[in-house]
Design an enzyme around this catalytic site. Structure first.
Site, PDB file in Angstrom:
ATOM      1  N   LYS A   8      -0.473   4.916   4.682  1.00  0.00           N
ATOM      2  CA  LYS A   8      -1.534   4.169   5.078  1.00  0.00           C
ATOM      3  C   LYS A   8      -1.132   3.766   6.653  1.00  0.00           C
ATOM      4  CE  LYS A   8      -4.051  -0.454   4.856  1.00  0.00           C
ATOM      5  NZ  LYS A   8      -5.087   0.054   5.204  1.00  0.00           N
ATOM      6  N   HIS A  48       1.076  -0.936  -0.023  1.00  0.00           N
ATOM      7  CA  HIS A  48      -0.054   0.058   0.034  1.00  0.00           C
ATOM      8  C   HIS A  48       0.938   1.280  -0.012  1.00  0.00           C
ATOM      9  CE1 HIS A  48      -2.995  -2.908   1.352  1.00  0.00           C
ATOM     10  NE2 HIS A  48      -3.825  -2.000   0.753  1.00  0.00           N
TER      11      HIS A  48
HETATM   12  N1  LIG Z   1     -12.783  -0.872   2.599  1.00  0.00           N
HETATM   13  C1  LIG Z   1     -12.204  -0.338   1.576  1.00  0.00           C
HETATM   14  O1  LIG Z   1     -12.478  -0.653   0.531  1.00  0.00           O
HETATM   15  C2  LIG Z   1     -10.959   0.741   1.648  1.00  0.00           C
HETATM   16  C3  LIG Z   1     -10.821   1.064   3.126  1.00  0.00           C
HETATM   17  N2  LIG Z   1      -9.954   2.118   3.300  1.00  0.00           N
HETATM   18  C4  LIG Z   1      -9.921   2.440   4.751  1.00  0.00           C
HETATM   19  O2  LIG Z   1     -10.418   3.835   4.842  1.00  0.00           O
HETATM   20  C5  LIG Z   1      -9.839   4.315   5.994  1.00  0.00           C
HETATM   21  C6  LIG Z   1      -9.479   5.751   5.249  1.00  0.00           C
HETATM   22  O3  LIG Z   1      -8.311   5.624   4.350  1.00  0.00           O
HETATM   23  P1  LIG Z   1      -7.979   7.031   3.667  1.00  0.00           P
HETATM   24  O4  LIG Z   1      -9.292   7.735   2.948  1.00  0.00           O
HETATM   25  O5  LIG Z   1      -6.844   6.708   2.651  1.00  0.00           O
HETATM   26  O6  LIG Z   1      -7.131   7.921   4.916  1.00  0.00           O
HETATM   27  P2  LIG Z   1      -7.358   9.484   4.902  1.00  0.00           P
HETATM   28  O7  LIG Z   1      -6.252   9.492   5.972  1.00  0.00           O
HETATM   29  O8  LIG Z   1      -6.912   9.934   3.650  1.00  0.00           O
HETATM   30  O9  LIG Z   1      -8.579   9.964   5.174  1.00  0.00           O
HETATM   31  C7  LIG Z   1      -9.351   9.911   6.416  1.00  0.00           C
HETATM   32  C8  LIG Z   1     -10.251  10.776   6.830  1.00  0.00           C
HETATM   33  O10 LIG Z   1     -11.012  10.493   8.022  1.00  0.00           O
HETATM   34  C9  LIG Z   1     -10.820  11.567   8.987  1.00  0.00           C
HETATM   35  N3  LIG Z   1     -10.434  11.115  10.309  1.00  0.00           N
HETATM   36  C10 LIG Z   1      -9.578  10.447  10.651  1.00  0.00           C
HETATM   37  N4  LIG Z   1      -9.309  10.291  12.069  1.00  0.00           N
HETATM   38  C11 LIG Z   1     -10.778  10.908  12.374  1.00  0.00           C
HETATM   39  C12 LIG Z   1     -10.941  11.168  13.674  1.00  0.00           C
HETATM   40  N5  LIG Z   1     -10.664  10.721  14.769  1.00  0.00           N
HETATM   41  N6  LIG Z   1     -12.463  11.793  13.839  1.00  0.00           N
HETATM   42  C13 LIG Z   1     -12.915  12.284  12.556  1.00  0.00           C
HETATM   43  N7  LIG Z   1     -12.507  12.155  11.400  1.00  0.00           N
HETATM   44  C14 LIG Z   1     -11.279  11.450  11.388  1.00  0.00           C
HETATM   45  C15 LIG Z   1      -9.731  12.583   8.393  1.00  0.00           C
HETATM   46  O11 LIG Z   1     -10.173  13.828   8.442  1.00  0.00           O
HETATM   47  P3  LIG Z   1      -9.580  15.185   8.737  1.00  0.00           P
HETATM   48  O12 LIG Z   1      -9.230  15.498   7.262  1.00  0.00           O
HETATM   49  O13 LIG Z   1     -10.338  15.815   9.126  1.00  0.00           O
HETATM   50  O14 LIG Z   1      -8.124  14.891   9.575  1.00  0.00           O
HETATM   51  C16 LIG Z   1      -9.620  12.221   6.966  1.00  0.00           C
HETATM   52  O15 LIG Z   1     -10.492  13.020   6.098  1.00  0.00           O
HETATM   53  C17 LIG Z   1      -8.549   3.532   6.220  1.00  0.00           C
HETATM   54  O16 LIG Z   1      -8.775   2.865   7.495  1.00  0.00           O
HETATM   55  C18 LIG Z   1      -8.440   2.577   5.015  1.00  0.00           C
HETATM   56  O17 LIG Z   1      -7.724   1.560   5.481  1.00  0.00           O
HETATM   57  C19 LIG Z   1      -9.181   2.694   2.200  1.00  0.00           C
HETATM   58  C20 LIG Z   1      -9.533   2.270   0.991  1.00  0.00           C
HETATM   59  C21 LIG Z   1     -10.316   1.360   0.556  1.00  0.00           C
HETATM   60  O1  LIG Z   2      -5.511   2.031   3.173  1.00  0.00           O
HETATM   61  C1  LIG Z   2      -5.847   1.603   2.028  1.00  0.00           C
HETATM   62  O2  LIG Z   2      -5.511   2.435   1.302  1.00  0.00           O
HETATM   63  C2  LIG Z   2      -6.545   0.559   1.770  1.00  0.00           C
HETATM   64  N1  LIG Z   2      -7.067  -0.098   2.733  1.00  0.00           N
HETATM   65  C3  LIG Z   2      -7.758  -1.204   2.769  1.00  0.00           C
HETATM   66  C4  LIG Z   2      -7.444  -2.471   3.644  1.00  0.00           C
HETATM   67  O3  LIG Z   2      -6.735  -1.853   4.572  1.00  0.00           O
HETATM   68  O4  LIG Z   2      -7.655  -3.299   3.215  1.00  0.00           O
HETATM   69  C5  LIG Z   2      -8.251  -1.865   1.515  1.00  0.00           C
HETATM   70  C6  LIG Z   2      -7.459  -1.386   0.334  1.00  0.00           C
HETATM   71  O5  LIG Z   2      -6.332  -2.169   0.211  1.00  0.00           O
HETATM   72  C7  LIG Z   2      -7.069   0.047   0.443  1.00  0.00           C
END
Ligand SMILES: NC(=O)C1=CN([C@@H]2O[C@H](COP(=O)(O)OP(=O)(O)OC[C@H]3O[C@@H](n4cnc5c(N)ncnc54)[C@H](OP(=O)(O)O)[C@@H]3O)[C@@H](O)[C@H]2O)C=CC1
Ligand SMILES: O=C(O)C1=N[C@H](C(=O)O)C[C@H](O)C1
Length: 255
Positions: free
Chosen positions: A152, A148
């Protein structure tokens, strides 16, 4: 009927993609989107509002579903707020500990909750294929490698953990070994797990099964985060009609 959606983590990598994917979906619309420090920002013409106003925004805009990609603590807070408000909750957030998973399960006693560590349809196919491969290749060494982007936070990925559960459910294994260093020969029945963090890789998962002078590799490679966002929006549209309960992305794509 148009499904009314609230979005959390709206300025994050996935939050932005979810807003874009919602605009591409004929059956839903974003009624509010929050992040912790919005600073007057918009994402695809959606005004981003303060996360502190989440409860009031739910009352004002009456979403049917909230889609969450944030962090484990905040995802649990949002799930509990949705449970109190009678709003379904879809989360793709990963990195939950046991207590946080239990909190999501408690929320699912009040409303429909769907947690999926990966909303790519190909990963559901990979889960099925891995189970079958492990059943067909007893005694083969199994190693999992996930790669990743360098921002991450959690390791191994949520998807890797789900794949590992599937592997363990389908074979006879003695535990997981996370990386190797020094004098550390492979033990029979262990599953090696390796997490790479580099550049802006969207997400790759590979399972290696080796034995009998042969090797099988099963790989999923996400080329674009829009794949995850589209799956999450499909899940939100699907869950809007469901009763309280704990759901999985497999429930969505099996229909
Ligand atoms: N299930 C799936 O298909 C996928 C899952 N994921 C998961 O999604 C999650 C987010 O990933 P990603 O978008 O890359 O992360 P980012 O860090 O880019 O975004 C996370 C967002 O969440 C907000 N955030 C983080 N902590 C808090 C908190 N304590 N309270 C409120 N808001 C919060 C942040 O807000 P702020 O900007 O205000 O700090 C930010 O906007 C991860 O756990 C990742 O593993 C990712 C991709 C695909
Ligand atoms: O954090 C990410 O970017 C992603 N998180 C998910 C995971 O933890 O499995 C899914 C995807 O691979 C991207």
């Amino acid at each position: 009927m148009t499904v009314r959606v609230g979005v959390t983590g709206a300025t994050g990598r996935m939050g932005r993609e979810v807003i874009a994917a919602t605009a591409d979906h004929a059956d839903c619309e974003v009624v509010f989107a929050v992040t912790r420090e919005p600073e007057g920002e918009t994402v695809d013409d959606v005004d981003i509002e303060p996360a502190d106003d989440f409860d009031a925004l739910v009352v004002e805009h009456e979403p049917a579903v909230v889609i969450d990609f944030t962090g484990p603590d905040s995802a649990v807070d949002y799930a509990e707020a949705c449970a109190d408000a009678g709003v379904a909750f879809v989360t793709g957030t990963t990195g939950f500990d046991d207590g946080q998973r239990e909190a999501l399960e408690s929320a699912s006693e009040e409303v429909a909750v769907l947690h999926a560590p990966n909303f790519a349809r190909g990963v559901q196919a990979l889960l099925n294929a891995v189970g079958e491969a492990v059943r067909n290749l007893p005694g083969y060494d199994v190693e999992l490698v996930e790669t990743h982007h360098n921002a991450k936070r959690d390791a191994p990925s949520g998807t890797a953990n789900r794949l590992l559960s599937e592997i363990e459910a389908n074979g006879d294994f003695n535990g997981r070994t996370h990386g190797r260093e020094g004098e550390d020969p492979r033990e029979e029945g262990e599953i090696g797990v390796h997490a790479l963090r580099a550049g802006n890789v969207t997400g790759e998962h590979e399972i290696v099964l080796a034995g009998n002078h042969e090797e099988v590799r099963l790989t999923h490679r996400a080329e674009d985060r829009g794949v995850f966002a589209a799956g999450a929006v499909d899940a939100a549209v699907w869950i809007a009609g469901q009763k309280a309960g704990d759901y999985d992305f497999a429930d969505v794509i099996s229909e």
